[in-house]
Design a protein around this motif. Structure first.
Motif, PDB file in Angstrom:
ATOM      1  N   LEU A  90       7.905  17.854   8.836  1.00 18.18           N
ATOM      2  CA  LEU A  90       7.501  17.262   7.559  1.00 18.18           C
ATOM      3  C   LEU A  90       6.056  16.817   7.633  1.00 18.18           C
ATOM      4  O   LEU A  90       5.609  16.343   8.676  1.00 18.18           O
ATOM      5  CB  LEU A  90       8.366  16.035   7.285  1.00 18.18           C
ATOM      6  N   PRO A  91       5.319  16.933   6.544  1.00 14.94           N
ATOM      7  CA  PRO A  91       3.950  16.437   6.558  1.00 14.94           C
ATOM      8  C   PRO A  91       3.933  14.941   6.904  1.00 14.94           C
ATOM      9  O   PRO A  91       4.838  14.213   6.503  1.00 14.94           O
ATOM     10  CB  PRO A  91       3.474  16.648   5.119  1.00 14.94           C
ATOM     11  N   ALA A  92       2.927  14.543   7.645  1.00 13.83           N
ATOM     12  CA  ALA A  92       2.862  13.137   8.041  1.00 13.83           C
ATOM     13  C   ALA A  92       2.584  12.251   6.841  1.00 13.83           C
ATOM     14  O   ALA A  92       2.011  12.699   5.846  1.00 13.83           O
ATOM     15  CB  ALA A  92       1.741  12.969   9.055  1.00 13.83           C
ATOM     16  N   GLU A 142       0.870  -1.183   0.000  1.00 11.70           N
ATOM     17  CA  GLU A 142       0.000   0.000   0.000  1.00 11.70           C
ATOM     18  C   GLU A 142       0.911   1.239   0.000  1.00 11.70           C
ATOM     19  O   GLU A 142       1.699   1.408   0.936  1.00 11.70           O
ATOM     20  CB  GLU A 142      -0.824  -0.048   1.297  1.00 11.70           C
ATOM     21  N   PRO A 143       0.858   2.119  -1.022  1.00 13.77           N
ATOM     22  CA  PRO A 143       1.848   3.211  -1.087  1.00 13.77           C
ATOM     23  C   PRO A 143       1.748   4.186   0.090  1.00 13.77           C
ATOM     24  O   PRO A 143       0.653   4.545   0.511  1.00 13.77           O
ATOM     25  CB  PRO A 143       1.503   3.929  -2.398  1.00 13.77           C
ATOM     26  N   LEU A 144       2.903   4.581   0.586  1.00 15.05           N
ATOM     27  CA  LEU A 144       2.997   5.651   1.581  1.00 15.05           C
ATOM     28  C   LEU A 144       3.423   6.913   0.834  1.00 15.05           C
ATOM     29  O   LEU A 144       4.263   6.841  -0.054  1.00 15.05           O
ATOM     30  CB  LEU A 144       4.086   5.324   2.604  1.00 15.05           C
ATOM     31  N   GLY A 145       2.870   8.051   1.214  1.00 13.34           N
ATOM     32  CA  GLY A 145       3.167   9.266   0.458  1.00 13.34           C
ATOM     33  C   GLY A 145       3.738  10.369   1.308  1.00 13.34           C
ATOM     34  O   GLY A 145       3.486  10.449   2.515  1.00 13.34           O
ATOM     35  N   LEU A 146       4.525  11.223   0.662  1.00 13.51           N
ATOM     36  CA  LEU A 146       5.142  12.361   1.341  1.00 13.51           C
ATOM     37  C   LEU A 146       5.237  13.491   0.327  1.00 13.51           C
ATOM     38  O   LEU A 146       5.558  13.262  -0.839  1.00 13.51           O
ATOM     39  CB  LEU A 146       6.553  11.952   1.789  1.00 13.51           C
ATOM     40  N   ILE A 147       4.934  14.715   0.795  1.00 15.61           N
ATOM     41  CA  ILE A 147       5.058  15.854  -0.117  1.00 15.61           C
ATOM     42  C   ILE A 147       6.388  16.555   0.147  1.00 15.61           C
ATOM     43  O   ILE A 147       6.694  16.942   1.282  1.00 15.61           O
ATOM     44  CB  ILE A 147       3.901  16.864   0.082  1.00 15.61           C
ATOM     45  N   SER A 176       5.417  14.859  -5.072  1.00 17.98           N
ATOM     46  CA  SER A 176       5.013  13.797  -4.144  1.00 17.98           C
ATOM     47  C   SER A 176       5.910  12.585  -4.337  1.00 17.98           C
ATOM     48  O   SER A 176       6.253  12.207  -5.461  1.00 17.98           O
ATOM     49  CB  SER A 176       3.541  13.442  -4.332  1.00 17.98           C
ATOM     50  N   LEU A 177       6.300  12.046  -3.210  1.00 21.81           N
ATOM     51  CA  LEU A 177       7.140  10.837  -3.204  1.00 21.81           C
ATOM     52  C   LEU A 177       6.301   9.718  -2.612  1.00 21.81           C
ATOM     53  O   LEU A 177       5.737   9.882  -1.529  1.00 21.81           O
ATOM     54  CB  LEU A 177       8.360  11.092  -2.312  1.00 21.81           C
ATOM     55  N   THR A 178       6.171   8.618  -3.333  1.00 20.43           N
ATOM     56  CA  THR A 178       5.489   7.467  -2.742  1.00 20.43           C
ATOM     57  C   THR A 178       6.453   6.296  -2.671  1.00 20.43           C
ATOM     58  O   THR A 178       7.364   6.160  -3.486  1.00 20.43           O
ATOM     59  CB  THR A 178       4.219   7.051  -3.502  1.00 20.43           C
TER      60      THR A 178
END
Ligand code: FRU
Length: 482
Positions: free
Chosen positions: A478-480, A334-339, A445-447
């Motif tokens: 950092l955004p969660a 399940e992808p995790l994402g970060l901006i 966005s980094l997933t």
């Protein structure tokens, strides 16, 4: 395309190779191939910038300007005598309108701001048309004798010529190395760097750096790249320890890299041009075109009894990453994402034996993506840039490059993304992969996905522009992950 914030770019116009890299009077100086009049290659001159920290660069007036009938091609600078008052001596290639290429000399008494060309230029002329890119290094004999050594290529012959001098003016031909390796390329921008294996002064090897550019009708569409070969240099001739050239950087955009003269503690620090002759003229950046890589420190470590080249990112990068507390995430399908801001550093470590395949995906506001996939079998990290915005640059711009990355033991990646510049350091710099990317100008966005549920440790940080250093925004957490 957004301007990088922690890499050297010219304010305006075209830039290619780094030239005359030198540390002098407490500052790092980078000269570079520059067109003072436009954003395409031409009118080649030496631009100039300097930096106190290798992160923030100040552009200075053009140092050596082209003249009617003579362009100023790549070359190097050395501090001619130790200390703050040492004169700077530049060697560059005079590329004459009749096709002849020969080496010319200029001196600076004001730390590189202004230059006087030698009245006897060109001082080293073989009467040939592809003799270029002089790089001056220092050589200390075992008996304490000191000489300057110049390397320059006969580009079409795939040869490096070695010369020596005691006065930095008259040169004696010592030896010629090459050709070796692939045919169908020209050799450019050589450098020769002594490195002590594992820091042991009694085991110094010499690393010959070369840039190779495919030529001819069937030229390799992958375009230009850098290679190296480890060997011995006895003050006269270079002897390679292997008959192969090894790839220095596995990406598409790392070329003409050379080292700084007189770097503190004798460190071997290189900068390279982050583009590729295959499409450099098509890269859509305005009003500037061309960027330098992060500076990298080269060293040799022994692995299974063999010297292995390591390219470490600069301390401003590792220190910025070390300033944040790493987060341990549960990687899963399940992808995790970060901006990210798009001017960002990401450090990831994981155990491939428990995660299985690992995939990172970068996407901004442009119609293009970058994917990094580590496969257990084969043990490779593949970096792919693709999409409409990528294809629009040039038919050969879309790419997939592979870097070896073992699957037994911990794996570690450091990603430096600065607008269009993506540099990947694998396992502390045991391999690197540098590419221009087209992610647009907004946030990115980094997933992250892993094949199996397993922890991945990550530090991620945006690197502020100089103007934003005091802004409270830069300290926001950092955004969660979502
Ligand atoms: C390498 C190179 C050099 C030459 C310069 C001209 O990229 O082709 O061989 O000196 O660029 O700009």
């Amino acid at each position: 395309m957004p301007r990088p914030l922690f890499h050297l770019t010219p304010q305006r116009h075209w830039m290619n190779d780094p030239n005359g890299l030198v540390f002098h009077r407490g500052r790092w100086h980078a000269f570079f191939q520059y067109n003072p009049e436009g954003s395409d290659w031409g009118n080649m001159s030496w631009g100039h910038a300097s930096s106190a920290d290798l992160q923030h660069w100040e552009e200075l007036p053009v140092a050596l300007r082209y003249r009617p009938g003579e362009q100023v091609y790549s070359g190097s600078v050395v501090v001619s005598s130790p200390g703050e008052n040492g004169q700077l001596v530049a060697y560059y290639t005079s590329a004459f309108a009749d096709g002849r290429q020969a080496q010319s000399r200029a001196i600076s008494d004001d730390g590189g701001l202004t230059w006087q060309r030698d009245v006897d230029n060109p001082v080293l002329d073989r009467g040939t048309n592809a003799f270029r890119d002089p790089k001056i290094i220092r050589f200390q004999d075992h008996d304490g004798g000191f000489r300057w050594i110049m390397l320059a290529v006969e580009a079409d012959d795939r040869q490096v010529l070695f010369f020596s001098s005691t006065d930095l003016r008259s040169w004696e031909h010592l030896s010629t190395f090459g050709p070796i390796g692939a045919t169908g390329v020209v050799w450019e921008c050589p450098d020769l760097i002594p490195l002590a294996v594992d820091g042991r002064a009694d085991d110094v090897r010499w690393v010959l750096l070369l840039s190779t550019n495919p030529i001819g009708e069937d030229a390799d569409p992958e375009g230009s790249s850098m290679s190296f070969v480890i060997g011995q240099f006895d003050g006269t001739a270079f002897t390679a320890e292997s008959s192969n050239l090894q790839r220095l950087d596995h990406g598409r955009d790392f070329y003409a890299g050379v080292s700084f003269d007189s770097a503190p503690d004798g460190a071997a620090v290189i900068l390279a041009w982050m583009s590729n002759w295959r499409y450099a003229g098509n890269v859509p950046s305005s009003p500037w075109r061309g960027a330098m890589s992060l500076p990298r420190r080269l060293s040799l470590i022994s692995v299974d009894g063999e010297p292995r080249l390591v390219q470490e990112p600069p301390t401003f990068v590792t220190e910025r990453l070390a300033s944040v507390t790493p987060t341990t995430l549960l990687g899963s399908p399940e992808p995790l994402g970060l901006i990210l801001s798009g001017h960002s550093l990401v450090d990831l470590s994981w155990d491939p034996a428990t995660t299985g395949r690992l995939r990172l995906h970068l996407q901004g506001d442009a119609d293009a993506v970058v994917e990094l996939v580590h496969d257990i079998e084969p043990q490779l990290l593949r970096v792919t840039r693709s999409g409409v915005a990528v294809d629009a640059v040039h038919p050969d711009f879309s790419s997939t490059n592979a870097v070896p990355l073992a699957a037994d033991g911990k794996a570690r990646l450091l990603l430096s993304l600065d607008g269009p510049l993506l540099e990947v350091f694998v396992n502390g710099g045991r391999a690197t992969n540098s590419n221009l990317v087209m992610l647009g100008s907004g946030s990115v966005s980094l997933t992250l996905e892993t094949e199996q549920e397993s922890p991945v440790t990550m530090s991620a940080v945006d690197l502020p522009s100089p103007a934003k250093i005091a802004s409270p925004m830069t300290n926001k957490p950092l955004p969660a992950f979502v």
